[in-house]
Structure formats: C-alpha cells, structure tokens
Write an enzyme that holds these catalytic residues in place. Sequence first.
Site, PDB file in Angstrom:
ATOM      1  N   ARG A 188      69.008  29.045  73.709  1.00 39.42           N
ATOM      2  CA  ARG A 188      67.596  28.788  72.390  1.00 39.42           C
ATOM      3  C   ARG A 188      67.049  27.367  73.527  1.00 39.42           C
ATOM      4  O   ARG A 188      68.126  26.335  72.922  1.00 39.42           O
ATOM      5  CB  ARG A 188      68.029  29.350  71.997  1.00 39.42           C
ATOM      6  CG  ARG A 188      66.981  28.737  70.766  1.00 39.42           C
ATOM      7  CD  ARG A 188      66.774  29.468  69.305  1.00 39.42           C
ATOM      8  NE  ARG A 188      68.320  28.647  68.428  1.00 39.42           N
ATOM      9  CZ  ARG A 188      68.937  29.814  67.359  1.00 39.42           C
ATOM     10  NH1 ARG A 188      68.204  30.845  67.335  1.00 39.42           N
ATOM     11  NH2 ARG A 188      69.347  29.304  67.059  1.00 39.42           N
ATOM     12  N   ARG A 229      73.446  36.666  53.133  1.00 42.10           N
ATOM     13  CA  ARG A 229      74.080  36.892  54.498  1.00 42.10           C
ATOM     14  C   ARG A 229      75.565  37.124  53.647  1.00 42.10           C
ATOM     15  O   ARG A 229      76.287  37.154  54.172  1.00 42.10           O
ATOM     16  CB  ARG A 229      74.418  35.482  54.943  1.00 42.10           C
ATOM     17  CG  ARG A 229      73.297  35.209  55.847  1.00 42.10           C
ATOM     18  CD  ARG A 229      73.589  34.363  56.544  1.00 42.10           C
ATOM     19  NE  ARG A 229      72.541  33.959  57.604  1.00 42.10           N
ATOM     20  CZ  ARG A 229      71.989  33.387  58.542  1.00 42.10           C
ATOM     21  NH1 ARG A 229      73.316  32.552  59.449  1.00 42.10           N
ATOM     22  NH2 ARG A 229      70.987  32.412  58.753  1.00 42.10           N
TER      23      ARG A 229
HETATM   24  P1  AP5 Z   1      70.121  30.551  60.485  1.00 45.47           P
HETATM   25  O1  AP5 Z   1      69.207  29.352  61.599  1.00 45.47           O
HETATM   26  O2  AP5 Z   1      69.557  31.403  59.879  1.00 45.47           O
HETATM   27  O3  AP5 Z   1      71.032  30.671  61.758  1.00 45.47           O
HETATM   28  P2  AP5 Z   1      71.607  32.082  63.031  1.00 45.47           P
HETATM   29  O4  AP5 Z   1      71.837  33.366  61.408  1.00 45.47           O
HETATM   30  O5  AP5 Z   1      72.600  32.277  63.351  1.00 45.47           O
HETATM   31  O6  AP5 Z   1      69.929  32.822  63.338  1.00 45.47           O
HETATM   32  P3  AP5 Z   1      69.241  31.872  64.353  1.00 45.47           P
HETATM   33  O7  AP5 Z   1      68.693  31.168  64.059  1.00 45.47           O
HETATM   34  O8  AP5 Z   1      70.365  31.544  65.666  1.00 45.47           O
HETATM   35  O9  AP5 Z   1      69.120  33.550  65.139  1.00 45.47           O
HETATM   36  P4  AP5 Z   1      67.584  34.792  65.026  1.00 45.47           P
HETATM   37  O10 AP5 Z   1      68.778  35.569  65.290  1.00 45.47           O
HETATM   38  O11 AP5 Z   1      66.933  34.174  64.837  1.00 45.47           O
HETATM   39  O12 AP5 Z   1      67.114  34.401  66.898  1.00 45.47           O
HETATM   40  P5  AP5 Z   1      66.152  33.537  67.505  1.00 45.47           P
HETATM   41  O13 AP5 Z   1      65.296  34.335  67.013  1.00 45.47           O
HETATM   42  O14 AP5 Z   1      65.921  31.868  67.441  1.00 45.47           O
HETATM   43  O15 AP5 Z   1      71.252  29.804  60.478  1.00 45.47           O
HETATM   44  C1  AP5 Z   1      71.540  28.387  60.655  1.00 45.47           C
HETATM   45  C2  AP5 Z   1      73.295  28.202  59.824  1.00 45.47           C
HETATM   46  O16 AP5 Z   1      73.313  27.759  58.219  1.00 45.47           O
HETATM   47  C3  AP5 Z   1      74.191  29.322  59.755  1.00 45.47           C
HETATM   48  O17 AP5 Z   1      75.285  28.998  60.679  1.00 45.47           O
HETATM   49  C4  AP5 Z   1      74.848  28.650  58.396  1.00 45.47           C
HETATM   50  O18 AP5 Z   1      75.908  27.490  58.373  1.00 45.47           O
HETATM   51  C5  AP5 Z   1      73.921  28.495  57.324  1.00 45.47           C
HETATM   52  N1  AP5 Z   1      72.684  29.411  56.102  1.00 45.47           N
HETATM   53  C6  AP5 Z   1      72.035  30.308  57.018  1.00 45.47           C
HETATM   54  N2  AP5 Z   1      71.487  30.713  56.144  1.00 45.47           N
HETATM   55  C7  AP5 Z   1      72.499  30.958  55.540  1.00 45.47           C
HETATM   56  C8  AP5 Z   1      73.029  32.046  54.096  1.00 45.47           C
HETATM   57  N3  AP5 Z   1      71.764  32.638  53.707  1.00 45.47           N
HETATM   58  N4  AP5 Z   1      73.955  31.746  53.310  1.00 45.47           N
HETATM   59  C9  AP5 Z   1      75.185  30.792  53.958  1.00 45.47           C
HETATM   60  N5  AP5 Z   1      74.821  30.014  54.975  1.00 45.47           N
HETATM   61  C10 AP5 Z   1      73.697  30.328  55.666  1.00 45.47           C
HETATM   62  O19 AP5 Z   1      66.004  34.007  68.956  1.00 45.47           O
HETATM   63  C11 AP5 Z   1      67.137  33.163  69.548  1.00 45.47           C
HETATM   64  C12 AP5 Z   1      67.440  33.039  71.302  1.00 45.47           C
HETATM   65  O20 AP5 Z   1      66.591  34.192  71.652  1.00 45.47           O
HETATM   66  C13 AP5 Z   1      66.054  32.186  71.340  1.00 45.47           C
HETATM   67  O21 AP5 Z   1      65.988  32.041  72.550  1.00 45.47           O
HETATM   68  C14 AP5 Z   1      65.215  34.062  71.988  1.00 45.47           C
HETATM   69  O22 AP5 Z   1      63.692  32.910  72.932  1.00 45.47           O
HETATM   70  C15 AP5 Z   1      65.714  34.649  72.220  1.00 45.47           C
HETATM   71  N6  AP5 Z   1      65.415  35.776  72.177  1.00 45.47           N
HETATM   72  C16 AP5 Z   1      65.068  36.457  70.722  1.00 45.47           C
HETATM   73  N7  AP5 Z   1      64.713  38.011  70.973  1.00 45.47           N
HETATM   74  C17 AP5 Z   1      65.308  38.605  72.618  1.00 45.47           C
HETATM   75  C18 AP5 Z   1      64.973  39.424  73.107  1.00 45.47           C
HETATM   76  N8  AP5 Z   1      64.651  40.553  72.567  1.00 45.47           N
HETATM   77  N9  AP5 Z   1      65.631  39.607  73.912  1.00 45.47           N
HETATM   78  C19 AP5 Z   1      66.106  38.135  74.455  1.00 45.47           C
HETATM   79  N10 AP5 Z   1      66.229  36.814  74.163  1.00 45.47           N
HETATM   80  C20 AP5 Z   1      65.420  36.701  73.233  1.00 45.47           C
END
Ligand code: AP5
Length: 208
Positions: free
Chosen positions: A119, A85
């Site tokens: 979510r 990231r």
């Molecule tokens: P992390 O858990 O990785 O969170 P994120 O990147 O913010 O990603 P999300 O898990 O929130 O979203 P996603 O893209 O996976 O979406 P999802 O499929 O769930 O990280 C959390 C925290 O950890 C960070 O803030 C940071 O503090 C730390 N961290 C992690 N990695 C790090 C790193 N490498 N370096 C530093 N810090 C780090 O989908 C989201 C929602 O939308 C769901 O409800 C889903 O059902 C819905 N959805 C999915 N696709 C669609 C679609 N096409 N249309 C409509 N709804 C949809």
Amino acid sequence: MLFGPPGAGKGTQAIYISSRTGKPQVSTGDMLRAAVASGSELGAEAKGYMEAGLLVPDEVIIGLISERLQEPDAVSGLLLDGYPRTIAQAEALAEVEKVSAVISIEVPDEAIVERIVGRRMDPETGGIYHIKFNPPPAELSERVVQRKDDNEDTVRNRLSAYHEQTAPLADWYEQRGVLVRIDGNRPIEEVGSAIWAALANHRWNQDD
Ligand code: AP5
C-alpha cells in the site's frame, strides 16, 4: 459501517461510497493518524499501540468518536470506517446512533499481507494506492508514502487483534439483522459493484 480485517479495502471502498452518497467518511484510523501528526496528547497515547499493531484502548476511541458524532455533518447519516472494533465500542455506539447496514468485506489472511505491504498513500489527498493492484499515477510516484504500520511484522499483530477482538462483531451485527457480507477477494471495481448491489437490496428500516 464498513467492517473487515486490515487491508480488506475499507478505506478504498469508503472513498467511493462517500462520493456517491454524499455521506461523510469517518475513519478512526485517519483520526488517530491526524492526532499523532499534530503531536496532541491523544496522539502520543495512541502512537505506541498503532505502531505495535494493537488496538487503541476503548475509552480513548469512544471519547474521540463521540465528539465527531456531534459535528453538524454527522446529523443526517455517515459512513463509519474501522469503528467499532470491539463489542464495547459497538455497545457505546448503539447508545447514540442506529447502525442500519454493516458491510463486511471478507478477505482471507493470505491475501492481506501483500495488500498491506504494497500500500502507498498520498499524504495530500488521502488517496490509497497499491504498487501492484492500483499503482499511483506517475506524477504522484515521488509523493506517495508508506504507512509506518504497513510492515510484515505489524500486520501479523493487526490480524491477530482483528481475529480476537473485532471478528466477533460480525455475529453481533448479524444477530441484529444488519450484516451484509461481501467477497472482498476480487478486483477493486468488482467489490465496489457488489457493495452497491447489496446496498440496493438491503432491508432498510423505514426511518433509515
Ligand atoms: P486503520 O487505519 O483503520 O487500519 P486497518 O483497519 O488496519 O485498515 P487499513 O487502513 O489497514 O485497511 P483498509 O481495509 O482500509 O484497506 P485499504 O482500502 O487501505 O487503523 C490503524 C490503527 O489505528 C489500528 O491498527 C489501531 O491501532 C488503531 N485503530 C483504528 N481504529 C480503531 C478502533 N476503532 N479501535 C481501536 N484502535 C483503532 O486497502 C489496503 C490496500 O489494498 C491498498 O493498497 C489498496 O489499494 C489495496 N486494495 C484495496 N482493495 C483491493 C482489492 N479488492 N484488490 C486488491 N487490492 C486492494
């Protein structure tokens, strides 16, 4: 590797790609949440950053992931979700692994807040649902939970961190010829099909 803003659908698509390819999904977000739940020293250090919507410092993440990359199931390829990231993380990764495709799931900021706030997660299976776009089955309605960082205030910080620290990585990988851009602003199944089609047409290196 899956790349994109918070809520882009990385985790949702990772489950699908991992089940089709048999490659393990390695999510730094999931690893950090497990560390927080276990009460480990690393979890205690990461918790404040995560709840504030900030990135956990590079040295913590790079240490965490290097151990994971040495496990036996990582030897013949894996699917990274949410790592790297920052440019520093990408440089550290490049020293130990060759990234052959970076799937950038592109979703405008306006769509992100609704996705994040709606979510719901199944703590037993890791299943990802959404109250409107992918509702959990009735038998899970009591079991699903909301992530602590899935609120409107935190998501704005997560989006800022994404634009400032993570988005520049798209150019970094584009210059290396491995970036695959996918329009993520359409239904889940359509995004999945687009990823699959793009991967089929991707210019893989012979040793990928
Ligand atoms: P992390 O858990 O990785 O969170 P994120 O990147 O913010 O990603 P999300 O898990 O929130 O979203 P996603 O893209 O996976 O979406 P999802 O499929 O769930 O990280 C959390 C925290 O950890 C960070 O803030 C940071 O503090 C730390 N961290 C992690 N990695 C790090 C790193 N490498 N370096 C530093 N810090 C780090 O989908 C989201 C929602 O939308 C769901 O409800 C889903 O059902 C819905 N959805 C999915 N696709 C669609 C679609 N096409 N249309 C409509 N709804 C949809």
